[in-house]
Structures are given as structure tokens and as C-alpha cells.
Write an enzyme that holds these catalytic residues in place. Structure first.
Site, PDB file in Angstrom:
ATOM      1  N   ASP A 199      20.286  45.551 -12.393  1.00  8.64           N
ATOM      2  CA  ASP A 199      21.305  46.468 -11.877  1.00  8.64           C
ATOM      3  C   ASP A 199      22.417  46.623 -12.911  1.00  8.64           C
ATOM      4  O   ASP A 199      22.565  45.780 -13.805  1.00  8.64           O
ATOM      5  CB  ASP A 199      21.898  45.947 -10.561  1.00  8.64           C
ATOM      6  CG  ASP A 199      22.896  46.935  -9.974  1.00  8.64           C
ATOM      7  OD1 ASP A 199      22.552  48.129  -9.875  1.00  8.64           O
ATOM      8  OD2 ASP A 199      24.021  46.545  -9.635  1.00  8.64           O
ATOM      9  N   SER A 200      23.208  47.657 -12.731  1.00  5.66           N
ATOM     10  CA  SER A 200      24.352  47.869 -13.632  1.00  5.66           C
ATOM     11  C   SER A 200      25.422  46.799 -13.417  1.00  5.66           C
ATOM     12  O   SER A 200      26.277  46.616 -14.268  1.00  5.66           O
ATOM     13  CB  SER A 200      24.941  49.260 -13.386  1.00  5.66           C
ATOM     14  OG  SER A 200      25.291  49.397 -12.020  1.00  5.66           O
ATOM     15  N   CYS A 248      19.175  49.499  -9.305  1.00  7.98           N
ATOM     16  CA  CYS A 248      20.205  50.520  -9.524  1.00  7.98           C
ATOM     17  C   CYS A 248      19.619  51.926  -9.340  1.00  7.98           C
ATOM     18  O   CYS A 248      18.651  52.301 -10.010  1.00  7.98           O
ATOM     19  CB  CYS A 248      20.734  50.366 -10.942  1.00  7.98           C
ATOM     20  SG  CYS A 248      22.043  51.504 -11.350  1.00  7.98           S
ATOM     21  N   GLU A 283      33.537  46.901  -4.172  1.00  8.35           N
ATOM     22  CA  GLU A 283      33.836  45.799  -5.104  1.00  8.35           C
ATOM     23  C   GLU A 283      35.161  45.119  -4.756  1.00  8.35           C
ATOM     24  O   GLU A 283      35.362  43.954  -5.066  1.00  8.35           O
ATOM     25  CB  GLU A 283      33.809  46.302  -6.546  1.00  8.35           C
ATOM     26  CG  GLU A 283      32.412  46.807  -6.877  1.00  8.35           C
ATOM     27  CD  GLU A 283      31.959  46.598  -8.296  1.00  8.35           C
ATOM     28  OE1 GLU A 283      32.761  46.201  -9.128  1.00  8.35           O
ATOM     29  OE2 GLU A 283      30.755  46.847  -8.544  1.00  8.35           O
ATOM     30  N   CYS A 317      22.784  54.308  -3.482  1.00  6.20           N
ATOM     31  CA  CYS A 317      23.580  53.493  -4.407  1.00  6.20           C
ATOM     32  C   CYS A 317      23.559  52.056  -3.902  1.00  6.20           C
ATOM     33  O   CYS A 317      23.656  51.818  -2.683  1.00  6.20           O
ATOM     34  CB  CYS A 317      25.007  54.028  -4.445  1.00  6.20           C
ATOM     35  SG  CYS A 317      26.120  52.996  -5.407  1.00  6.20           S
ATOM     36  N   HIS A 376      25.631  49.760  -3.737  1.00  6.86           N
ATOM     37  CA  HIS A 376      26.791  49.225  -3.004  1.00  6.86           C
ATOM     38  C   HIS A 376      26.859  49.674  -1.541  1.00  6.86           C
ATOM     39  O   HIS A 376      27.531  49.042  -0.730  1.00  6.86           O
ATOM     40  CB  HIS A 376      28.085  49.672  -3.679  1.00  6.86           C
ATOM     41  CG  HIS A 376      28.331  49.052  -5.010  1.00  6.86           C
ATOM     42  ND1 HIS A 376      27.446  49.178  -6.065  1.00  6.86           N
ATOM     43  CD2 HIS A 376      29.361  48.304  -5.464  1.00  6.86           C
ATOM     44  CE1 HIS A 376      27.936  48.539  -7.113  1.00  6.86           C
ATOM     45  NE2 HIS A 376      29.090  47.996  -6.784  1.00  6.86           N
TER      46      HIS A 376
HETATM   47  N1  DGL Z   1      24.299  50.363  -9.280  1.00  2.00           N
HETATM   48  C1  DGL Z   1      24.769  51.733  -9.287  1.00  2.00           C
HETATM   49  C2  DGL Z   1      23.788  52.588  -8.472  1.00  2.00           C
HETATM   50  O1  DGL Z   1      23.077  52.117  -7.611  1.00  2.00           O
HETATM   51  C3  DGL Z   1      26.178  51.848  -8.749  1.00  2.00           C
HETATM   52  C4  DGL Z   1      27.244  51.305  -9.666  1.00  2.00           C
HETATM   53  C5  DGL Z   1      27.321  52.027 -10.989  1.00  2.00           C
HETATM   54  O2  DGL Z   1      27.817  53.181 -11.044  1.00  2.00           O
HETATM   55  O3  DGL Z   1      26.872  51.463 -11.962  1.00  2.00           O
HETATM   56  O4  DGL Z   1      23.729  53.775  -8.696  1.00  2.00           O
END
Ligand code: DGL
Length: 247
Positions: free
Chosen positions: A7-8, A70, A150, A180, A182
Site C-alpha cells: 500500500d502507499s 492500494c 489518518e 480507497c 481508508h
Molecule cells: N492507499 C490509497 C488508495 O487506496 C489512499 C492513500 C493515498 O492517496 O495514497 O487509493
């Protein structure tokens, strides 16, 4: 099986949570690119470059599978990751679309996709859903939800104001794709905003459902070994994991 989850940042822990519930894997290697998050406002080439670097990192672990938690990376870089990886790489978008087709038999259903700017601009969900025959599709970039989560703000006034800001011109969809990592953390607030009629599609649950179908898991692992890696501040990632996953 040994899986890498990419993930990012920290958001992919929502996907790990779903994987843990299904007890598929003996070992989970989580990598969050916390030094360079958010990806959702970056351009395609940058996202691809970072994703290929993640594949390189995972080469240290002899993985059987990489799960891209992600949505932004799944939208832009899956093919490039596959080209560079010696193990299979699966993303959350195809499985999210399949979860819609399991949940909604009526192809006229109204589906709202929410995600980062990059995910929404890619139209990756729309492409999958159009192939499956759905045509009443709408998408909204709701990037503000990422920093709110977050900050551990999951409900209350600020979330309500963000919902009004993004959804004032949106009707009640039959399904809402949480596109997403989150967004599952604000799923209760989203469910009460849209009402019980709206089916929420959670990337983590969708990919778990997909894996269950695609792989022949002979054994289950109730207490897998999980290793957390981050490109910056791994302690912060571990602290969040402790909270979100009880790990
Ligand atoms: N993990 C990213 C997603 O699911 C969200 C956070 C980001 O913008 O890196 O798209």
C-alpha cells in the site's frame, strides 16, 4: 502461502484485516510506502515507478503472491508490477467489481464509486463495471477522507461536513464502492448517511472473496506471522497496526 501486501501507506491495513479474518496465509509481509504517501494525487508515471520499486523490495521474501491493497496503484500500475514480478500480483479493482456483481443482480442499479483523485480519473472501476454490464455509474474523488481517517476522525461534525461537501448533488446509490483503502474506517458513518438500502463494497472483503474463489486454500492459519515494513517511520505503522488489527 506467503503473501506480500502493498500500500502507499497505512490504509492497506484494512485489507490485511480482511485477509486475517479468512486465515489464508501463513506469513504476511506488509509494505507501506509511508515516506511518499499519498499516491492519490500523483501522476501515472510516478505511481508506476513507485509500484515497481515495491516489487523490487518484495523480491527479498520469496513470496507466493502480492496483493495490492492500494486502489490507486491497482488502477494504474498492476500490469507493470506483473511484468516485474516473479509471483502473481492481484489488485483490488477487479475483485471490487466482482463483489458488485455478486451483490447486485440488477444491471440498472445505480453505483457510486468514491476514491482518490487518481483512482477516479483512471476510470478503472467504470471499465470493469461496464464490462460486467452495469451502466448507471457515477464517481467522486473524495480525497479529504484520507487525512480525516489518518487523524482518526471516523464520525462527527467534520465527517458530516465533508459528506455534505462531496455528496450534496448525489442521490442514494444502490451500491457505494469504497475505492480507497481508508474508507472502510468511515463505513459506519457512510452507511448511516446513505441509509441501509445502499450496499457498501469494501476492497478488503472483496479481495478476500476473490481469493477464496480463485485459490485452493488447503489449510488455514489462525495466527500467521506478520512483518511490517515502511519506507519511513515503521514504528508509527506498527502502532496503527496494533490499534486496527490487534497485532
Ligand atoms: N492507499 C490509497 C488508495 O487506496 C489512499 C492513500 C493515498 O492517496 O495514497 O487509493
Amino acid at each position: 502461502m506467503k503473501v506480500g501486501v502493498f500500500d502507499s501507506g497505512i490504509g492497506g491495513l484494512t485489507v490485511v484485516k480482511s485477509l486475517l479474518q479468512h486465515q489464508f496465509f501463513e506469513e504476511i509481509i506488509y509494505f507501506g510506502d509511508t515516506a511518499r504517501v499519498p499516491y492519490g494525487i500523483k501522476d501515472k508515471n510516478t505511481i508506476i515507478r513507485y509500484a515497481i520499486e515495491a516489487v523490487e523490495f518484495f523480491k527479498n521474501f520469496e513470496l507466493d503472491l502480492i496483493v495490492v491493497a492500494c486502489n490507486t496503484v491497482s488502477a494504474y500500475a498492476l500490469e507493470e508490477m506483473r511484468e516485474n514480478s516473479s509471483c502473481p500480483v492481484i489488485g483490488v479493482i477487479e475483485s471490487g467489481a466482482l463483489a458488485i456483481s455478486n451483490a447486485l443482480t440488477c444491471k440498472e442499479s445505480n453505483i457510486l464509486i468514491i476514491g482518490t483523485k487518481a483512482t477516479v480519473n483512471s476510470k478503472a472501476y467504470e471499465k470493469e463495471l461496464l464490462t460486467l454490464g452495469y451502466k448507471n455509474l457515477d464517481a467522486k474523488a473524495t480525497g479529504l477522507f484520507v487525512p480525516l481517517v489518518e487523524e482518526e476522525i471516523y464520525n462527527g461534525e467534520v465527517i458530516d461536513a465533508a459528506f455534505r461537501h462531496y455528496f450534496q448533488d448525489v442521490g442514494i446509490p444502490d451500491a457505494l464502492v469504497l475505492g480507497c483503502t481508508h474508507f472502510p474506517l468511515i463505513s459506519e458513518a457512510l452507511q448511516s448517511y446513505f441509509g441501509e438500502k445502499t450496499k457498501l463494497i469494501h476492497s478488503g472483503d472483496a479481495i478476500a472473496e476473490y481469493l477464496e474463489k480463485e485459490f485452493d486454500f488447503k489449510k488455514r492459519y489462525p495466527s500467521p506471522e506478520i512483518k511490517f515494513f515502511a519506507s519511513e517511520n515503521p514504528e508509527a505503522l506498527r502502532a496503527i497496526a496494533k490499534k486496527w488489527l490487534d497485532q
